[in-house]
Design a protein around this motif. Structure first.
Motif, PDB file in Angstrom:
ATOM      1  N   GLY A   9      43.860 126.961  86.359  1.00 24.51           N
ATOM      2  CA  GLY A   9      42.900 126.111  85.671  1.00 24.51           C
ATOM      3  C   GLY A   9      43.559 124.884  85.082  1.00 24.51           C
ATOM      4  O   GLY A   9      44.779 124.732  85.115  1.00 24.51           O
ATOM      5  N   GLY A  10      42.722 123.990  84.555  1.00 22.59           N
ATOM      6  CA  GLY A  10      43.265 122.793  83.937  1.00 22.59           C
ATOM      7  C   GLY A  10      42.226 121.705  83.846  1.00 22.59           C
ATOM      8  O   GLY A  10      41.024 121.946  84.015  1.00 22.59           O
ATOM      9  N   LEU A  11      42.715 120.510  83.576  1.00 25.86           N
ATOM     10  CA  LEU A  11      41.868 119.326  83.455  1.00 25.86           C
ATOM     11  C   LEU A  11      41.952 118.528  84.746  1.00 25.86           C
ATOM     12  O   LEU A  11      43.057 118.234  85.236  1.00 25.86           O
ATOM     13  N   VAL A  12      40.806 118.160  85.279  1.00 21.13           N
ATOM     14  CA  VAL A  12      40.765 117.391  86.517  1.00 21.13           C
ATOM     15  C   VAL A  12      39.639 116.372  86.429  1.00 21.13           C
ATOM     16  O   VAL A  12      38.638 116.599  85.749  1.00 21.13           O
ATOM     17  N   GLN A  13      39.801 115.254  87.089  1.00 23.76           N
ATOM     18  CA  GLN A  13      38.765 114.229  87.106  1.00 23.76           C
ATOM     19  C   GLN A  13      37.642 114.607  88.063  1.00 23.76           C
ATOM     20  O   GLN A  13      37.870 115.356  89.027  1.00 23.76           O
ATOM     21  N   PRO A  14      36.460 114.095  87.831  1.00 24.40           N
ATOM     22  CA  PRO A  14      35.366 114.349  88.776  1.00 24.40           C
ATOM     23  C   PRO A  14      35.767 113.940  90.188  1.00 24.40           C
ATOM     24  O   PRO A  14      36.400 112.898  90.396  1.00 24.40           O
ATOM     25  N   GLY A  15      35.398 114.800  91.136  1.00 20.91           N
ATOM     26  CA  GLY A  15      35.787 114.567  92.517  1.00 20.91           C
ATOM     27  C   GLY A  15      37.101 115.210  92.896  1.00 20.91           C
ATOM     28  O   GLY A  15      37.445 115.267  94.091  1.00 20.91           O
ATOM     29  N   GLY A  16      37.825 115.703  91.915  1.00 24.05           N
ATOM     30  CA  GLY A  16      39.118 116.313  92.173  1.00 24.05           C
ATOM     31  C   GLY A  16      39.011 117.762  92.621  1.00 24.05           C
ATOM     32  O   GLY A  16      37.915 118.301  92.799  1.00 24.05           O
ATOM     33  N   SER A  17      40.179 118.390  92.793  1.00 21.91           N
ATOM     34  CA  SER A  17      40.237 119.767  93.284  1.00 21.91           C
ATOM     35  C   SER A  17      41.157 120.608  92.419  1.00 21.91           C
ATOM     36  O   SER A  17      42.101 120.092  91.806  1.00 21.91           O
ATOM     37  N   LEU A  18      40.868 121.877  92.387  1.00 25.54           N
ATOM     38  CA  LEU A  18      41.730 122.869  91.754  1.00 25.54           C
ATOM     39  C   LEU A  18      41.682 124.140  92.596  1.00 25.54           C
ATOM     40  O   LEU A  18      40.679 124.413  93.253  1.00 25.54           O
ATOM     41  N   ARG A  19      42.749 124.913  92.512  1.00 30.38           N
ATOM     42  CA  ARG A  19      42.772 126.213  93.182  1.00 30.38           C
ATOM     43  C   ARG A  19      43.113 127.279  92.154  1.00 30.38           C
ATOM     44  O   ARG A  19      44.204 127.253  91.564  1.00 30.38           O
ATOM     45  N   LEU A  20      42.189 128.171  91.948  1.00 31.55           N
ATOM     46  CA  LEU A  20      42.414 129.271  91.030  1.00 31.55           C
ATOM     47  C   LEU A  20      42.987 130.463  91.787  1.00 31.55           C
ATOM     48  O   LEU A  20      42.596 130.729  92.924  1.00 31.55           O
ATOM     49  N   SER A  21      43.885 131.154  91.126  1.00 31.06           N
ATOM     50  CA  SER A  21      44.470 132.359  91.696  1.00 31.06           C
ATOM     51  C   SER A  21      44.269 133.518  90.739  1.00 31.06           C
ATOM     52  O   SER A  21      44.198 133.335  89.524  1.00 31.06           O
ATOM     53  N   CYS A  22      44.201 134.697  91.306  1.00 31.73           N
ATOM     54  CA  CYS A  22      44.030 135.909  90.509  1.00 31.73           C
ATOM     55  C   CYS A  22      44.878 136.995  91.137  1.00 31.73           C
ATOM     56  O   CYS A  22      44.769 137.262  92.334  1.00 31.73           O
ATOM     57  N   ALA A  23      45.713 137.606  90.333  1.00 34.04           N
ATOM     58  CA  ALA A  23      46.570 138.672  90.816  1.00 34.04           C
ATOM     59  C   ALA A  23      46.366 139.920  89.986  1.00 34.04           C
ATOM     60  O   ALA A  23      46.241 139.844  88.762  1.00 34.04           O
ATOM     61  N   ALA A  24      46.337 141.050  90.658  1.00 34.90           N
ATOM     62  CA  ALA A  24      46.187 142.334  89.978  1.00 34.90           C
ATOM     63  C   ALA A  24      47.534 143.034  89.953  1.00 34.90           C
ATOM     64  O   ALA A  24      48.192 143.147  90.984  1.00 34.90           O
ATOM     65  N   SER A  25      47.932 143.471  88.800  1.00 31.52           N
ATOM     66  CA  SER A  25      49.190 144.206  88.671  1.00 31.52           C
ATOM     67  C   SER A  25      48.902 145.698  88.569  1.00 31.52           C
ATOM     68  O   SER A  25      47.772 146.119  88.320  1.00 31.52           O
ATOM     69  N   GLY A  26      49.901 146.475  88.794  1.00 28.55           N
ATOM     70  CA  GLY A  26      49.728 147.908  88.661  1.00 28.55           C
ATOM     71  C   GLY A  26      49.090 148.514  89.891  1.00 28.55           C
ATOM     72  O   GLY A  26      49.466 148.221  91.017  1.00 28.55           O
ATOM     73  N   ARG A  27      48.107 149.326  89.687  1.00 26.98           N
ATOM     74  CA  ARG A  27      47.478 150.075  90.766  1.00 26.98           C
ATOM     75  C   ARG A  27      46.881 149.152  91.815  1.00 26.98           C
ATOM     76  O   ARG A  27      46.268 148.143  91.502  1.00 26.98           O
ATOM     77  N   THR A  28      47.058 149.480  93.070  1.00 29.03           N
ATOM     78  CA  THR A  28      46.519 148.668  94.153  1.00 29.03           C
ATOM     79  C   THR A  28      45.008 148.742  94.190  1.00 29.03           C
ATOM     80  O   THR A  28      44.431 149.822  94.143  1.00 29.03           O
ATOM     81  N   LEU A  29      44.384 147.580  94.272  1.00 29.66           N
ATOM     82  CA  LEU A  29      42.926 147.497  94.363  1.00 29.66           C
ATOM     83  C   LEU A  29      42.557 146.794  95.648  1.00 29.66           C
ATOM     84  O   LEU A  29      41.620 145.996  95.681  1.00 29.66           O
TER      85      LEU A  29
END
Length: 122
Positions: A9-29
């Protein structure tokens, strides 16, 4: 509860792009559906995008064509590529494992991250 950790996440100007990531630790899901929810101030949490085990996807009407959800089972991860961002996309974004949905119902899974802030502003 298995912790999920979001990043990107973060601050971006209109028209810009971001890539969110999500990682799970511990037990495999690895076999769980993945989803991304968001919540803006004063609004209810809403499902933005989701993907199931066979690759079927869901997108909210407000983000269709701009956002792309993906997952990596080997890394126990989920991603949300957000392009052509608009000020109305500003919200706290949450990763969710176990999301399910039909044409009329959305049911979050039991596993949540703490969220990451996305701010779209000039």
């Amino acid at each position: 509860q298995v912790p999920l950790v979001e990043s990107g996440g973060g601050l971006v100007q209109p028209g810009g792009s971001l890539r969110l990531s999500c990682a799970a630790s511990g037990r495999t899901l690895s076999q769980y559906n993945r989803g991304w929810f968001r919540q803006a101030p004063g609004k209810e949490r809403e499902l933005v995008a989701a993907i199931d085990r066979i690759g079927t996807t869901y997108y909210a009407d407000t983000v269709g064509g701009r956002f792309t959800i993906s997952r990596d089972y080997a890394k126990n991860a989920a991603y949300l590529q957000m392009n052509s961002l608009k000020p109305e996309d500003t919200a706290f974004y949450y990763c969710n494992f176990g999301t399910s949905w039909t044409s009329t119902t959305i049911v979050p899974g039991n596993f949540w991250g703490r969220g990451t802030q996305v701010t779209v502003s000039s």
